[in-house]
Design a protein around this motif. Structure first.
Motif, PDB file in Angstrom:
ATOM      1  N   ASP A 148     -16.938  -2.927  26.125  1.00  0.00           N
ATOM      2  CA  ASP A 148     -17.077  -3.860  27.063  1.00  0.00           C
ATOM      3  C   ASP A 148     -16.591  -3.606  28.605  1.00  0.00           C
ATOM      4  O   ASP A 148     -17.043  -4.178  29.447  1.00  0.00           O
ATOM      5  N   GLU A 149     -15.733  -2.861  28.439  1.00  0.00           N
ATOM      6  CA  GLU A 149     -15.007  -2.292  29.369  1.00  0.00           C
ATOM      7  C   GLU A 149     -15.270  -0.999  29.992  1.00  0.00           C
ATOM      8  O   GLU A 149     -14.660  -0.378  31.147  1.00  0.00           O
ATOM      9  N   LEU A 150     -16.085  -0.007  29.337  1.00  0.00           N
ATOM     10  CA  LEU A 150     -16.500   1.274  29.597  1.00  0.00           C
ATOM     11  C   LEU A 150     -17.928   1.593  29.342  1.00  0.00           C
ATOM     12  O   LEU A 150     -18.298   1.457  28.138  1.00  0.00           O
ATOM     13  N   SER A 151     -18.541   2.259  30.426  1.00  0.00           N
ATOM     14  CA  SER A 151     -19.929   2.960  30.095  1.00  0.00           C
ATOM     15  C   SER A 151     -20.035   4.216  30.766  1.00  0.00           C
ATOM     16  O   SER A 151     -19.171   4.437  31.708  1.00  0.00           O
ATOM     17  N   VAL A 152     -20.750   5.061  30.028  1.00  0.00           N
ATOM     18  CA  VAL A 152     -20.931   6.470  30.597  1.00  0.00           C
ATOM     19  C   VAL A 152     -22.272   6.581  31.272  1.00  0.00           C
ATOM     20  O   VAL A 152     -23.388   6.662  30.358  1.00  0.00           O
ATOM     21  N   GLU A 153     -22.306   7.197  32.324  1.00  0.00           N
ATOM     22  CA  GLU A 153     -23.590   7.601  32.894  1.00  0.00           C
ATOM     23  C   GLU A 153     -23.703   9.178  33.048  1.00  0.00           C
ATOM     24  O   GLU A 153     -22.677   9.847  33.469  1.00  0.00           O
ATOM     25  N   ILE A 154     -24.885   9.729  32.550  1.00  0.00           N
ATOM     26  CA  ILE A 154     -24.941  10.924  32.544  1.00  0.00           C
ATOM     27  C   ILE A 154     -25.600  11.459  34.065  1.00  0.00           C
ATOM     28  O   ILE A 154     -26.461  10.868  34.697  1.00  0.00           O
ATOM     29  N   GLU A 155     -24.857  12.383  34.803  1.00  0.00           N
ATOM     30  CA  GLU A 155     -25.311  12.961  35.944  1.00  0.00           C
ATOM     31  C   GLU A 155     -25.851  14.269  35.552  1.00  0.00           C
ATOM     32  O   GLU A 155     -26.845  14.430  35.301  1.00  0.00           O
ATOM     33  N   THR A 156     -25.411  15.362  36.197  1.00  0.00           N
ATOM     34  CA  THR A 156     -25.912  16.500  36.386  1.00  0.00           C
ATOM     35  C   THR A 156     -25.432  17.615  35.150  1.00  0.00           C
ATOM     36  O   THR A 156     -24.264  17.331  34.757  1.00  0.00           O
ATOM     37  N   PRO A 157     -26.415  18.676  34.896  1.00  0.00           N
ATOM     38  CA  PRO A 157     -25.944  19.563  33.978  1.00  0.00           C
ATOM     39  C   PRO A 157     -24.762  20.515  34.674  1.00  0.00           C
ATOM     40  O   PRO A 157     -24.839  20.817  35.792  1.00  0.00           O
TER      41      PRO A 157
END
Length: 340
Positions: free
Chosen positions: A112-121
């Motif tokens: 509920d307090e952390l999400s991870v967004e994928i950016e560049t390789p």
């Protein structure tokens, strides 16, 4: 040199799955590099091999709960993240699994307090990821992350502090400097009482530990850079000891690589901080390190190559053959070697 030159057979049952109850009760194979002799001992026997005026150099990095498991809220798809290198307050370089599904822009909820967004390789096959959180990241990771135990350890760790050295201070590593796991506060006090000084350096262990040597020729392998710090105080202790005839004993390959990254050709250690990708292989001339305490390393690994540079590949493979025969425990939670 061929990578296959550093292969050895290891029975699977010799891979230590859990730490022993008493840190300092591990077995220690002592190898005298001048006399070319080996002896089976226990770790507390280290006191027999140190002498007044020596300096023990240890790495004070602390492992963060860098392994995260997230899911996509729209599809339920799962993703595993291993945080390796902090780039800013919200961005990390990370390993991701399964990599083929790690598309730019996807967001995985960890808690509920952390999400991870994928950016560049990244060039190393990982991803730059953006961590969505509020508050203090270290506290958030403590609540929702896991200790990043190596893949060859399949049993759950009951006490997460057993994957930390007793002197771990600065958060930042994705793996423990495992040679230091054998020290207790009591043993360190005895070392000091002998007149042996202790110098603290820092190297945050990153991708170099996890990345296997895939190149057929050793010279074609490129080490991933890792952050280090050597203070004026540590450099002064080490340089004064060398002037007085004392020996510099590195606790682990991370301490060794740090010292060799900041020493000049005359063996003088300089206070510095930065990134190192030093790759030590047989033929290397050590500038700062006289001895090494280190665990047993994986076949064909960069760490086995480093140890082979201390004496020779043939000697190290003979030492490992003896350790297998005598049923030593291998890798992170295993026994250790003293090269002196």
């Amino acid at each position: 040199m061929k990578t296959s030159d550093f292969y050895y057979d290891l029975p699977h049952e010799l891979i230590a799955q859990t730490p022993i109850k008493d840190r300092s009760a591990a077995r220690m194979l002592c190898y005298n590099m001048q006399e070319k002799t080996m002896h089976d001992e226990v770790f507390t026997d280290i006191l027999k091999h140190l002498k007044k005026g020596d300096v023990l150099v240890r790495n004070t990095t602390r492992v963060i709960p860098a392994r995260l498991y997230g899911h996509r809220e729209d599809t339920g798809g799962l993703m595993e993240f291993l945080l390796l290198k902090r780039l800013d307050d919200h961005r990390y370089e990370a390993l991701v699994r399964p990599g083929k599904r790690a598309k730019q822009g996807l967001i995985y909820k960890v808690s509920d307090e952390l999400s991870v967004e994928i950016e560049t390789p990244t060039d190393a096959g990982g991803r730059i990821v953006y961590l969505h959180y509020k508050g203090i990241l270290e506290e958030v990771l403590d609540r929702c992350g896991e200790a990043p135990l190596p893949p060859y350890i399949t049993e759950k760790l009951d006490d997460k502090e057993r994957y930390q050295t007793v002197y771990a201070r600065q958060n930042g590593s994705a793996a423990a400097p495992t040679a230091g796991l054998h020290f207790t506060e009591e043993l360190l006090a005895k070392v000091r009482d002998m007149g042996v000084d202790i110098a603290d350096v820092l190297l945050h262990v990153g991708l170099g530990t996890f990345r296997p040597v895939s190149a057929e020729n050793v010279e074609e392998h490129h080490m991933h850079s890792e952050y280090y710090e050597v203070t004026e105080e540590a450099a002064e202790k080490i340089n004064n000891a060398r002037k007085s005839g004392g020996r510099i004993i590195a606790v682990g390959t991370t301490s060794c690589r740090t010292l060799e990254s900041v020493a000049d050709n005359g063996g003088i250690v300089h206070a510095k901080s930065g990134w190192t990708d030093i790759f030590i292989t047989p033929g290397y001339r050590f500038k700062a390190v006289d001895g090494l305490i280190t665990n047993f390393h994986l076949p064909e690994s960069t760490l086995l190559m480093l140890v082979s540079a201390l004496c020779s590949r043939e000697e190290v493979l003979a030492i490992y053959a003896h350790a297998v025969k005598e049923r030593y425990r291998f890798f992170s939670f295993g026994d250790c070697c003293l090269f002196i």
